[in-house]
Design a protein around this motif. Structure first.
Motif, mmCIF file in Angstrom:
data_model
loop_
_atom_site.group_PDB
_atom_site.id
_atom_site.type_symbol
_atom_site.label_atom_id
_atom_site.label_comp_id
_atom_site.label_asym_id
_atom_site.label_seq_id
_atom_site.Cartn_x
_atom_site.Cartn_y
_atom_site.Cartn_z
ATOM 1 N N LEU A 194 -47.336 20.278 3.412
ATOM 2 C CA LEU A 194 -48.575 20.103 2.673
ATOM 3 C C LEU A 194 -48.524 20.845 1.345
ATOM 4 N N GLU A 195 -47.716 21.903 1.289
ATOM 5 C CA GLU A 195 -47.579 22.686 0.062
ATOM 6 C C GLU A 195 -46.100 22.761 -0.283
ATOM 7 N N PRO A 196 -45.596 21.812 -1.088
ATOM 8 C CA PRO A 196 -44.162 21.717 -1.340
ATOM 9 C C PRO A 196 -43.607 22.735 -2.331
ATOM 10 N N ASP A 197 -44.450 23.627 -2.846
ATOM 11 C CA ASP A 197 -43.954 24.619 -3.807
ATOM 12 C C ASP A 197 -43.671 25.966 -3.147
ATOM 13 N N VAL A 198 -43.469 25.972 -1.817
ATOM 14 C CA VAL A 198 -43.147 27.220 -1.132
ATOM 15 C C VAL A 198 -41.661 27.518 -1.284
ATOM 16 N N ASP A 199 -41.262 28.745 -0.909
ATOM 17 C CA ASP A 199 -39.879 29.176 -1.073
ATOM 18 C C ASP A 199 -39.044 29.020 0.192
ATOM 19 N N LEU A 200 -39.691 29.096 1.359
ATOM 20 C CA LEU A 200 -38.936 29.142 2.605
ATOM 21 C C LEU A 200 -39.719 28.441 3.709
ATOM 22 N N TYR A 201 -39.002 27.699 4.551
ATOM 23 C CA TYR A 201 -39.592 26.956 5.662
ATOM 24 C C TYR A 201 -39.105 27.585 6.958
ATOM 25 N N LEU A 202 -40.015 27.854 7.884
ATOM 26 C CA LEU A 202 -39.680 28.442 9.179
ATOM 27 C C LEU A 202 -40.130 27.501 10.292
ATOM 28 N N CYS A 203 -39.314 27.356 11.329
ATOM 29 C CA CYS A 203 -39.607 26.463 12.454
ATOM 30 C C CYS A 203 -39.792 27.296 13.714
ATOM 31 N N LEU A 204 -41.000 27.331 14.222
ATOM 32 C CA LEU A 204 -41.350 28.183 15.358
ATOM 33 C C LEU A 204 -41.744 27.306 16.552
ATOM 34 N N GLY A 205 -41.227 27.627 17.732
ATOM 35 C CA GLY A 205 -41.589 26.890 18.925
ATOM 36 C C GLY A 205 -41.011 25.489 18.978
ATOM 37 N N TYR A 206 -39.896 25.247 18.323
ATOM 38 C CA TYR A 206 -39.311 23.902 18.248
ATOM 39 C C TYR A 206 -38.529 23.557 19.520
ATOM 40 N N HIS A 207 -38.266 22.271 19.697
ATOM 41 C CA HIS A 207 -37.548 21.759 20.862
ATOM 42 C C HIS A 207 -36.409 20.866 20.388
ATOM 43 N N ALA A 208 -35.507 20.550 21.307
ATOM 44 C CA ALA A 208 -34.339 19.737 20.973
ATOM 45 C C ALA A 208 -34.714 18.260 20.830
ATOM 46 N N ALA A 209 -33.789 17.525 20.232
ATOM 47 C CA ALA A 209 -33.954 16.081 20.079
ATOM 48 C C ALA A 209 -33.889 15.384 21.432
ATOM 49 N N GLN A 210 -34.425 14.188 21.473
ATOM 50 C CA GLN A 210 -34.434 13.396 22.694
ATOM 51 C C GLN A 210 -33.020 13.240 23.267
ATOM 52 N N GLY A 211 -32.898 13.439 24.573
ATOM 53 C CA GLY A 211 -31.645 13.167 25.264
ATOM 54 C C GLY A 211 -30.680 14.321 25.364
ATOM 55 N N ARG A 212 -31.049 15.506 24.836
ATOM 56 C CA ARG A 212 -30.146 16.649 24.945
ATOM 57 C C ARG A 212 -30.177 17.174 26.381
ATOM 58 N N MET A 213 -28.998 17.342 26.967
ATOM 59 C CA MET A 213 -28.928 17.710 28.375
ATOM 60 C C MET A 213 -29.561 19.072 28.642
ATOM 61 N N HIS A 214 -30.423 19.131 29.663
ATOM 62 C CA HIS A 214 -31.076 20.347 30.135
ATOM 63 C C HIS A 214 -32.012 20.974 29.100
ATOM 64 N N ALA A 215 -32.362 20.241 28.055
ATOM 65 C CA ALA A 215 -33.297 20.772 27.065
ATOM 66 C C ALA A 215 -34.716 20.696 27.607
ATOM 67 N N PHE A 216 -35.523 21.703 27.297
ATOM 68 C CA PHE A 216 -36.921 21.696 27.725
ATOM 69 C C PHE A 216 -37.748 20.814 26.789
ATOM 70 N N ARG A 217 -38.420 19.808 27.345
ATOM 71 C CA ARG A 217 -39.328 18.913 26.619
ATOM 72 C C ARG A 217 -38.659 18.253 25.414
ATOM 73 N N ASP A 218 -37.416 17.805 25.603
ATOM 74 C CA ASP A 218 -36.699 17.134 24.520
ATOM 75 C C ASP A 218 -37.383 15.823 24.145
ATOM 76 N N THR B 155 -38.147 13.227 20.206
ATOM 77 C CA THR B 155 -38.213 13.160 18.748
ATOM 78 C C THR B 155 -39.458 12.363 18.379
ATOM 79 N N VAL B 156 -40.540 13.074 18.154
ATOM 80 C CA VAL B 156 -41.866 12.548 17.839
ATOM 81 C C VAL B 156 -42.465 11.825 19.056
ATOM 82 N N SER B 157 -41.799 10.791 19.550
ATOM 83 C CA SER B 157 -42.271 10.068 20.730
ATOM 84 C C SER B 157 -41.222 10.162 21.828
ATOM 85 N N SER B 158 -41.648 10.454 23.040
ATOM 86 C CA SER B 158 -40.710 10.495 24.163
ATOM 87 C C SER B 158 -40.737 9.211 24.976
ATOM 88 N N SER B 159 -41.615 8.280 24.625
ATOM 89 C CA SER B 159 -41.740 7.047 25.400
ATOM 90 C C SER B 159 -41.314 5.804 24.630
#
Length: 265
Positions: free
Chosen positions: A92-116, A118-122
């Motif tokens: 929303l504010e593209p003039d920031v200096d640094l992006y941080l990703c907190l509480g993220y999960h793996a992409a769909q289909g990664r083995m043993h990943a919790f709640r894998d 990518t936007v939609s799981s269905s």
């Protein structure tokens, strides 16, 4: 130094059940998840200011975007929540200096990943950007890269941390707060200890904000979705130019504006 923090819930320390992250299923468990997200955000915010940040923006990037109890958050920040009119993983504010990703999960289909997923799981199983397999982490990093903003920190389970290392390189700060054992199971570590690790890693990420190059994909862009059923692909109108059906289950979106393209999924 302006810091933008994108916050999901699946990768939070202390979360091992979908009821903790769903306002529709959870009840008391969801209220616990809301407390956990506030505590983890506050730990990262404390680290960001300790590392030299002058402004911290927090984006509730999970589900309805109405998950964080605002009254429990550090008063020095401002927060984006609710039904926001822009692609989910764009800034929303593209003039920031640094992006941080907190509480993220793996992409769909990664083995043993919790709640894998990518936007939609269905609706779809895999997503590729210019031929590279990406999850929500990759989409977030690519959108930040449009503005030349690097991702300095990724926090989540061990599977998304491995994804971050492979996609973003050796300089990005990663904090693995749990081990994924399956889609609805994880081996958890003491939450307070993880918050301390997150605080320290965030401070390092801010101090070293220019050590990690942004993830930049060159235009023109092609964003391909492999649907879980031809029925979903049938529902997409294809013009053969900007929206192309590659096979029974794969739709590819093409364009020169990545933010607009991500908004089309």
């Amino acid at each position: 130094m302006r810091v933008y923090m994108s916050v999901d819930m699946e990768g939070l320390a202390g979360v091992a059940l979908r009821e903790q992250i769903s306002r529709y299923l959870g009840g008391r468990q969801y209220q616990q998840g809301r407390r956990l997200v506030a505590a983890e955000v506050n730990a990262a915010v404390a680290g960001a200011f300790a590392g030299g940040a002058t402004d911290v923006i927090v984006h509730d990037n999970h589900g309805s975007s109405m998950n964080m109890p605002i009254e429990q958050l550090d008063p020095r920040i401002h927060v984006y929540m609710g039904n926001l009119p822009y692609p989910q993983h764009a800034l929303l504010e593209p003039d920031v200096d640094l992006y941080l990703c907190l509480g993220y999960h793996a992409a769909q289909g990664r083995m043993h990943a919790f709640r894998d997923h990518t936007v939609s799981s269905s609706r779809w199983s895999d997503v590729w950007l210019n031929g590279i397999a990406v999850g929500e982490l990759g989409l977030s990093a690519a959108c930040a890269g449009v503005y030349g903003i690097p991702v300095g920190l990724v926090v989540g389970d061990d599977k998304v941390c491995a994804e971050a290392r492979a996609l973003l390189g050796s300089e990005v700060e990663i904090v693995s707060v749990k081990t994924g054992l399956g889609r609805h199971a994880a081996k958890l570590l003491p939450v307070v200890d993880q918050h301390d690790r997150i605080r320290k890693a965030t401070a390092r990420a801010v101090r070293r904000w220019d050590a990690v190059p942004p993830l930049v994909f060159a235009p023109p862009y092609e964003l391909c979705l492999q649907y879980t059923s031809p029925e979903f692909a049938d529902a997409r109108a294809c013009d053969g130019v900007n929206t192309i059906r590659r096979d029974g289950t794969t739709i590819c979106l093409r364009g020169d504006n990545l933010i607009e393209l991500v908004g089309r999924i």
